[in-house]
Scaffold this active site. Sequence first.
Site, mmCIF file in Angstrom:
data_model
loop_
_atom_site.group_PDB
_atom_site.id
_atom_site.type_symbol
_atom_site.label_atom_id
_atom_site.label_comp_id
_atom_site.label_asym_id
_atom_site.label_seq_id
_atom_site.Cartn_x
_atom_site.Cartn_y
_atom_site.Cartn_z
ATOM 1 N N GLY A 43 -34.085 11.787 61.927
ATOM 2 C CA GLY A 43 -34.438 10.369 61.925
ATOM 3 C C GLY A 43 -35.922 10.151 61.665
ATOM 4 N N GLY A 86 -37.383 7.169 61.620
ATOM 5 C CA GLY A 86 -37.744 5.809 62.044
ATOM 6 C C GLY A 86 -39.020 5.861 62.869
ATOM 7 N N GLU A 107 -35.091 -15.396 64.823
ATOM 8 C CA GLU A 107 -35.939 -15.296 63.630
ATOM 9 C C GLU A 107 -35.165 -15.693 62.380
ATOM 10 O OE1 GLU A 107 -38.952 -11.915 65.436
ATOM 11 O OE2 GLU A 107 -37.335 -11.272 64.133
ATOM 12 N N ASP A 119 -34.269 4.056 70.132
ATOM 13 C CA ASP A 119 -33.059 3.272 70.406
ATOM 14 C C ASP A 119 -31.884 4.134 70.832
ATOM 15 O OD1 ASP A 119 -34.480 1.101 69.650
ATOM 16 O OD2 ASP A 119 -33.252 0.575 67.905
ATOM 17 N N ALA A 122 -39.706 -1.404 69.319
ATOM 18 C CA ALA A 122 -40.618 -0.550 68.559
ATOM 19 C C ALA A 122 -41.641 0.164 69.466
ATOM 20 C CB ALA A 122 -41.310 -1.392 67.493
HETATM 21 C C1 LIG Z 1 -33.975 -6.803 62.461
HETATM 22 C C2 LIG Z 1 -34.711 -6.121 63.572
HETATM 23 C C3 LIG Z 1 -35.817 -6.728 64.135
HETATM 24 C C4 LIG Z 1 -36.511 -6.099 65.169
HETATM 25 N N1 LIG Z 1 -37.609 -6.718 65.687
HETATM 26 C C5 LIG Z 1 -38.332 -6.099 66.637
HETATM 27 C C6 LIG Z 1 -39.536 -6.677 67.146
HETATM 28 O O1 LIG Z 1 -39.923 -7.777 66.736
HETATM 29 N N2 LIG Z 1 -40.235 -5.999 68.085
HETATM 30 C C7 LIG Z 1 -39.824 -4.774 68.542
HETATM 31 O O2 LIG Z 1 -40.492 -4.169 69.366
HETATM 32 N N3 LIG Z 1 -38.695 -4.199 68.091
HETATM 33 C C8 LIG Z 1 -37.939 -4.826 67.146
HETATM 34 N N4 LIG Z 1 -36.803 -4.237 66.674
HETATM 35 C C9 LIG Z 1 -36.348 -2.967 67.256
HETATM 36 C C10 LIG Z 1 -37.110 -1.783 66.677
HETATM 37 O O3 LIG Z 1 -37.200 -1.892 65.282
HETATM 38 C C11 LIG Z 1 -36.376 -0.527 67.084
HETATM 39 O O4 LIG Z 1 -36.373 -0.478 68.494
HETATM 40 C C12 LIG Z 1 -37.044 0.726 66.532
HETATM 41 O O5 LIG Z 1 -37.041 0.724 65.122
HETATM 42 C C13 LIG Z 1 -36.314 1.963 67.039
HETATM 43 O O6 LIG Z 1 -36.875 3.081 66.452
HETATM 44 P P1 LIG Z 1 -36.011 4.420 66.288
HETATM 45 O O7 LIG Z 1 -36.930 5.404 65.671
HETATM 46 O O8 LIG Z 1 -35.340 4.728 67.555
HETATM 47 O O9 LIG Z 1 -34.875 4.016 65.286
HETATM 48 P P2 LIG Z 1 -34.943 3.487 63.720
HETATM 49 O O10 LIG Z 1 -36.289 2.897 63.523
HETATM 50 O O11 LIG Z 1 -33.759 2.678 63.609
HETATM 51 O O12 LIG Z 1 -34.858 4.830 62.932
HETATM 52 C C14 LIG Z 1 -33.707 5.642 62.930
HETATM 53 C C15 LIG Z 1 -33.725 6.480 61.677
HETATM 54 O O13 LIG Z 1 -32.696 7.441 61.761
HETATM 55 C C16 LIG Z 1 -32.054 7.561 60.515
HETATM 56 N N5 LIG Z 1 -30.703 8.070 60.775
HETATM 57 C C17 LIG Z 1 -29.714 7.465 61.477
HETATM 58 N N6 LIG Z 1 -28.642 8.252 61.558
HETATM 59 C C18 LIG Z 1 -28.954 9.390 60.893
HETATM 60 C C19 LIG Z 1 -28.248 10.593 60.629
HETATM 61 N N7 LIG Z 1 -26.995 10.802 61.087
HETATM 62 N N8 LIG Z 1 -28.865 11.557 59.894
HETATM 63 C C20 LIG Z 1 -30.133 11.369 59.430
HETATM 64 N N9 LIG Z 1 -30.839 10.249 59.653
HETATM 65 C C21 LIG Z 1 -30.260 9.275 60.387
HETATM 66 C C22 LIG Z 1 -32.091 6.159 59.940
HETATM 67 O O14 LIG Z 1 -31.984 6.183 58.530
HETATM 68 C C23 LIG Z 1 -33.471 5.691 60.410
HETATM 69 O O15 LIG Z 1 -34.481 5.933 59.468
HETATM 70 C C24 LIG Z 1 -36.091 -4.837 65.633
HETATM 71 C C25 LIG Z 1 -34.962 -4.237 65.066
HETATM 72 C C26 LIG Z 1 -34.284 -4.868 64.036
HETATM 73 C C27 LIG Z 1 -33.091 -4.184 63.423
#
Ligand SMILES: Cc1cc2nc3c(=O)[nH]c(=O)nc-3n(C[C@H](O)[C@H](O)[C@H](O)COP(=O)(O)OP(=O)(O)OC[C@H]3O[C@@H](n4cnc5c(N)ncnc54)[C@H](O)[C@@H]3O)c2cc1C
Length: 434
Positions: A9, A11, A169, A298, A314
């Site tokens: 991931g 992200g 939003e 997440d 985030a």
């Molecule tokens: C529309 C929207 C608005 C948001 N607004 C806010 C905000 O205003 N403020 C705030 O704090 N938070 C906000 N959030 C929440 C925040 O974006 C998330 O909490 C944050 O991105 C989580 O980060 P992460 O690295 O856990 O997951 P992500 O950022 O979702 O990254 C996960 C990554 O894993 C990859 N992945 C998934 N499954 C696999 C797999 N099986 N194999 C390989 N790769 C995989 C995906 O492609 C992705 O790139 C928002 C979320 C969304 C969707």
Amino acid sequence: MATHVLIIGGGIAGLNAAKSLGDAAGITVTIVDRQNHHLFQPLLYQVAMAGLSPADIAAPIRSILSGFSNIHVLQGEARSIKLDCACVEFDFGVLHYDYLVIACGATHSYFGHAEWEEFAPGLKTVAQATEIRRRVLAAFEQAERIEEPDEQKKYLTFVIVGGGPTGVELAGAIGEMSRYTLARDFRRINPRLTRVILVEAGPRILPMFSEEQAGRAARDLEKLGVQIWTSSIVTNVDANGVEMGDERIQTATALWAAGTEASEIGRSNGMPVDGRGRVIVEPDLSIADHSNVFVAGDQACFTHQTDRPLQGTAPVALQQGRFIGKTIVQELSGKPRTQFQFFDKGQMATIGRSRAIVEIGRFKFAGWFAWVTWLIVHIYYLTGFKNRFFVVLQWAWSYMTFRRGARLIVEKEWRMNQLESEEMLVDTTDDMPR
Ligand SMILES: Cc1cc2nc3c(=O)[nH]c(=O)nc-3n(C[C@H](O)[C@H](O)[C@H](O)COP(=O)(O)OP(=O)(O)OC[C@H]3O[C@@H](n4cnc5c(N)ncnc54)[C@H](O)[C@@H]3O)c2cc1C
């Protein structure tokens, strides 16, 4: 031999874990994501609402990490995690690890009705954002062509399910776009008459904010023409409408901003998970009995700080990613592990082009100043100088002109003669020897 850290991931959590391990002596890192780009999801609704283009809020993971010679970037999808043999099966093959960081984020939950997704897309990826943009803009185009009043009304009605920050939003942006941006561009329809309905199952929108701030946001939404239906549980979604028990709203465009659940990969690999599929982690973000396997963002359920799991935001993902990277570096230099401690800097949500609500501890404010704070924070966290620069320019232009720069309807079908091509394919297949 170097210690191999495998990160699934790219992200916010995965990328920050990788950066914390960048150039660390004796460590090689492989980061694998199913997409080739890192996406800043908090600004995704602006892509869906034609305010920004996808490239403004996304950047290739490869280029973000190109400065670190010990980090390898691969595009691929993790299929299963085999804790016993310390390896992960991807769609391209198997990778072994000394340390594993699982940071696959979350996906939408349709509460057991996966069939609704087709009619009410959620917002998590660039592809979903551009599809939502296509549906919203196409609805106005359809309405302009149609003469029958009920049909026209259906196309000028937008239903957003879910009264959290994303739903708010989206609703605010559609309300504002229809009243200001599109109002002068159409001749037959009056986009100002657009109905935007925000449906929330709970008693009020924005439950994570104080009642006072949520009330302020609700009033701001109403000024943009958004109707808020609280205590309304969606019971069906189809191509022509959304139902809440006996109540039905005829709409051609429903959007889903309701539930989320953690990515499948944790749930399907026998790790301990909570009701939303998040992997239950120890105080140092590792999983029980596997101290070399961490889960962040997440996908993690962290309950060691407050009585409730940390929210999927985030800042949580960013701090957890960094913490894991530092933990690995420190452990390899012989230092003991510490507990993860989330530093809460507050929360915010924006409503339309110049209003927002902000809560930092007991300090709460709303309106234009809150909106400017929202802008600065989001620009600060956006990845890459180029993205920051162009987003500021886009926002300044939109603010002054009420215009939206990315109002393109991009069809999913790329072939010019789809039907002909399909017929040709059928013909050819029939002629093939079996
Ligand atoms: C529309 C929207 C608005 C948001 N607004 C806010 C905000 O205003 N403020 C705030 O704090 N938070 C906000 N959030 C929440 C925040 O974006 C998330 O909490 C944050 O991105 C989580 O980060 P992460 O690295 O856990 O997951 P992500 O950022 O979702 O990254 C996960 C990554 O894993 C990859 N992945 C998934 N499954 C696999 C797999 N099986 N194999 C390989 N790769 C995989 C995906 O492609 C992705 O790139 C928002 C979320 C969304 C969707």
